[in-house]
Design a protein around this motif. Sequence first.
Motif, PDB file in Angstrom:
ATOM      1  N   LYS A  42     -38.240   1.635  16.827  1.00 53.86           N
ATOM      2  CA  LYS A  42     -39.578   2.154  17.088  1.00 53.86           C
ATOM      3  C   LYS A  42     -39.800   3.482  16.390  1.00 53.86           C
ATOM      4  CE  LYS A  42     -38.783   4.079  21.739  1.00 53.86           C
ATOM      5  NZ  LYS A  42     -39.167   5.466  21.680  1.00 53.86           N
ATOM      6  N   ALA A  46     -45.491   2.961  16.659  1.00 50.22           N
ATOM      7  CA  ALA A  46     -45.195   1.571  16.338  1.00 50.22           C
ATOM      8  C   ALA A  46     -43.883   1.078  16.929  1.00 50.22           C
ATOM      9  CB  ALA A  46     -45.148   1.415  14.825  1.00 50.22           C
ATOM     10  N   VAL A  48     -41.215  -2.125  16.006  1.00 50.29           N
ATOM     11  CA  VAL A  48     -40.986  -3.026  14.880  1.00 50.29           C
ATOM     12  C   VAL A  48     -40.097  -4.193  15.324  1.00 50.29           C
ATOM     13  CG1 VAL A  48     -40.178  -3.169  12.483  1.00 50.29           C
ATOM     14  CG2 VAL A  48     -41.210  -1.050  13.311  1.00 50.29           C
ATOM     15  N   LYS A  63     -44.491  -4.305  11.902  1.00 44.10           N
ATOM     16  CA  LYS A  63     -44.739  -3.032  12.573  1.00 44.10           C
ATOM     17  C   LYS A  63     -45.972  -3.246  13.450  1.00 44.10           C
ATOM     18  CE  LYS A  63     -45.068   1.733  11.020  1.00 44.10           C
ATOM     19  NZ  LYS A  63     -44.742   2.649   9.959  1.00 44.10           N
ATOM     20  N   VAL A  95     -39.727  -0.502   0.190  1.00 46.59           N
ATOM     21  CA  VAL A  95     -39.923  -1.597   1.145  1.00 46.59           C
ATOM     22  C   VAL A  95     -41.192  -2.364   0.756  1.00 46.59           C
ATOM     23  CG1 VAL A  95     -40.428  -2.158   3.564  1.00 46.59           C
ATOM     24  CG2 VAL A  95     -38.806  -0.323   3.038  1.00 46.59           C
ATOM     25  N   LEU A 111     -43.760  -6.276   6.752  1.00 47.22           N
ATOM     26  CA  LEU A 111     -42.997  -5.611   5.692  1.00 47.22           C
ATOM     27  C   LEU A 111     -41.746  -6.406   5.351  1.00 47.22           C
ATOM     28  CD1 LEU A 111     -43.059  -2.094   7.389  1.00 47.22           C
ATOM     29  CD2 LEU A 111     -44.427  -2.754   5.386  1.00 47.22           C
ATOM     30  N   CYS A 114     -35.535  -5.275   6.162  1.00 50.67           N
ATOM     31  CA  CYS A 114     -34.338  -4.575   5.661  1.00 50.67           C
ATOM     32  C   CYS A 114     -33.274  -4.738   6.736  1.00 50.67           C
ATOM     33  CB  CYS A 114     -34.644  -3.101   5.402  1.00 50.67           C
ATOM     34  SG  CYS A 114     -35.926  -2.896   4.153  1.00 50.67           S
ATOM     35  N   ASN A 162     -35.795   7.071   6.773  1.00 51.99           N
ATOM     36  CA  ASN A 162     -36.804   6.346   5.992  1.00 51.99           C
ATOM     37  C   ASN A 162     -36.203   5.715   4.729  1.00 51.99           C
ATOM     38  OD1 ASN A 162     -38.880   6.715   7.775  1.00 51.99           O
ATOM     39  ND2 ASN A 162     -39.586   8.631   6.834  1.00 51.99           N
ATOM     40  N   PHE A 164     -34.168   2.659   3.932  1.00 53.52           N
ATOM     41  CA  PHE A 164     -33.699   1.402   4.519  1.00 53.52           C
ATOM     42  C   PHE A 164     -32.692   0.723   3.589  1.00 53.52           C
ATOM     43  CE2 PHE A 164     -37.704   2.402   6.475  1.00 53.52           C
ATOM     44  CZ  PHE A 164     -37.549   2.005   7.794  1.00 53.52           C
ATOM     45  N   ASP A 175     -41.819   3.731   5.201  1.00 49.32           N
ATOM     46  CA  ASP A 175     -42.643   4.613   6.029  1.00 49.32           C
ATOM     47  C   ASP A 175     -43.509   5.573   5.204  1.00 49.32           C
ATOM     48  OD1 ASP A 175     -43.855   5.972   8.026  1.00 49.32           O
ATOM     49  OD2 ASP A 175     -42.031   6.683   9.010  1.00 49.32           O
TER      50      ASP A 175
HETATM   51  P1  ADP Z   1     -43.012   5.056  12.224  1.00 47.60           P
HETATM   52  O1  ADP Z   1     -43.765   5.081  10.935  1.00 47.60           O
HETATM   53  O2  ADP Z   1     -43.905   4.866  13.409  1.00 47.60           O
HETATM   54  O3  ADP Z   1     -42.023   6.180  12.360  1.00 47.60           O
HETATM   55  P2  ADP Z   1     -41.039   3.358  11.092  1.00 47.60           P
HETATM   56  O4  ADP Z   1     -41.675   2.751   9.897  1.00 47.60           O
HETATM   57  O5  ADP Z   1     -40.133   4.523  10.810  1.00 47.60           O
HETATM   58  O6  ADP Z   1     -42.130   3.723  12.165  1.00 47.60           O
HETATM   59  O7  ADP Z   1     -40.193   2.259  11.851  1.00 47.60           O
HETATM   60  C1  ADP Z   1     -39.515   2.526  13.057  1.00 47.60           C
HETATM   61  C2  ADP Z   1     -38.154   1.821  13.094  1.00 47.60           C
HETATM   62  O8  ADP Z   1     -38.313   0.396  12.940  1.00 47.60           O
HETATM   63  C3  ADP Z   1     -37.231   2.211  11.962  1.00 47.60           C
HETATM   64  O9  ADP Z   1     -36.483   3.359  12.245  1.00 47.60           O
HETATM   65  C4  ADP Z   1     -36.344   0.972  11.834  1.00 47.60           C
HETATM   66  O10 ADP Z   1     -35.332   0.986  12.821  1.00 47.60           O
HETATM   67  C5  ADP Z   1     -37.300  -0.161  12.127  1.00 47.60           C
HETATM   68  N1  ADP Z   1     -37.915  -0.683  10.877  1.00 47.60           N
HETATM   69  C6  ADP Z   1     -39.047  -0.232  10.290  1.00 47.60           C
HETATM   70  N2  ADP Z   1     -39.326  -0.914   9.164  1.00 47.60           N
HETATM   71  C7  ADP Z   1     -38.328  -1.819   9.009  1.00 47.60           C
HETATM   72  C8  ADP Z   1     -38.028  -2.827   8.017  1.00 47.60           C
HETATM   73  N3  ADP Z   1     -38.822  -3.021   6.959  1.00 47.60           N
HETATM   74  N4  ADP Z   1     -36.924  -3.593   8.185  1.00 47.60           N
HETATM   75  C9  ADP Z   1     -36.108  -3.385   9.255  1.00 47.60           C
HETATM   76  N5  ADP Z   1     -36.325  -2.467  10.213  1.00 47.60           N
HETATM   77  C10 ADP Z   1     -37.421  -1.685  10.109  1.00 47.60           C
END
Ligand code: ADP
Length: 311
Positions: A42, A46, A48, A63, A95, A111, A114, A162, A164, A175
Amino acid sequence: MDSKSGRNHEDGESATTIEEKIVKTNGEVAMRRYSKGRFLGKGGFARVYEFSNLETRKVTAAKIVPKESLQKSRAKQKLMSEIKIHRALHHPNIVGFEHFFEDNENVYILLELCSNQTMNELLRRRKRLTELEVQCYILQCISAMRYLQSHKVIHRDLKLGNLFLSDKMEIKIGDFGLAAKLEYDGEKKKTICGTPNYIAPEVLDGKTGHSYEVDIWSLGVITYTLLVGKPPFETSDVKTTYRRIKMNAYSFPDHVPLSESSKSLITRILVNDPAKRPTLDEIVAHEFFHQGYTVPKLLPASTLACPPSVS
Ligand code: ADP
């Protein structure tokens, strides 16, 4: 087609099947269905999850942003900007943005999945990385950052969480929630944003404005953190961290064996005057990346848990 959907819950968050309504050009309405799987993590607003398209079986990371969290126009603006910037980017070290849709409760951003988490989890397991690994990862970041600069995008929140890792162990920058797209070269941004440990001094200063050099600074912080095991300016409170950043107060611990070339690169990057920081090309040309051996393009998955074996 099966009309039973998991959307018998009030809240799309707890449903197990998510439906995307697709309005075709001829006005017909179709449904695309996804099954919501594993929780991945999270962020700010968001959560995820793994989503698999029930028709194609393609698995993505979704997300899920509750619309409730988008009531303030600033939050909505931010999400729209994130989507607008991210969807236009296509690079093997960024990503992949599949697409987005909404229902009554949420906005869903699909997305590229990863599956090997982020560099945060990697470093937590490994404590610190070898120079070979850092060279490999930083060169991948630089490849993505070159692409971002050529598209006039500043990420502004580059940090381990950020970065991945794909199933193939490729770095994927993700992100784009704080990213900015410049209208013209030389434009300066003024908004204060970033994450305490990785924030550049000129962002804290807030007066002069900032540009691509803030991402270079963060790359220096990332390099240090991966090699040493903790960020250079870290303290127990944010104010002290900011003071240290402004005073450029960091050092290399004696207990970690670091090469002179790695220290030289970090020292070159972590310079408070953004104009004096090296460009991406200058970083790649630095001796740290030219030690008489070839840096591998990718590392084996075994390095998720253990250092690479030297052959
Ligand atoms: P926010 O923008 O609200 O901080 P993030 O984009 O950092 O949210 O996503 C939160 C968490 O979700 C990440 O730290 C990761 O653990 C997981 N996550 C986000 N995007 C991906 C992805 N493309 N693949 C796998 N896990 C993801």
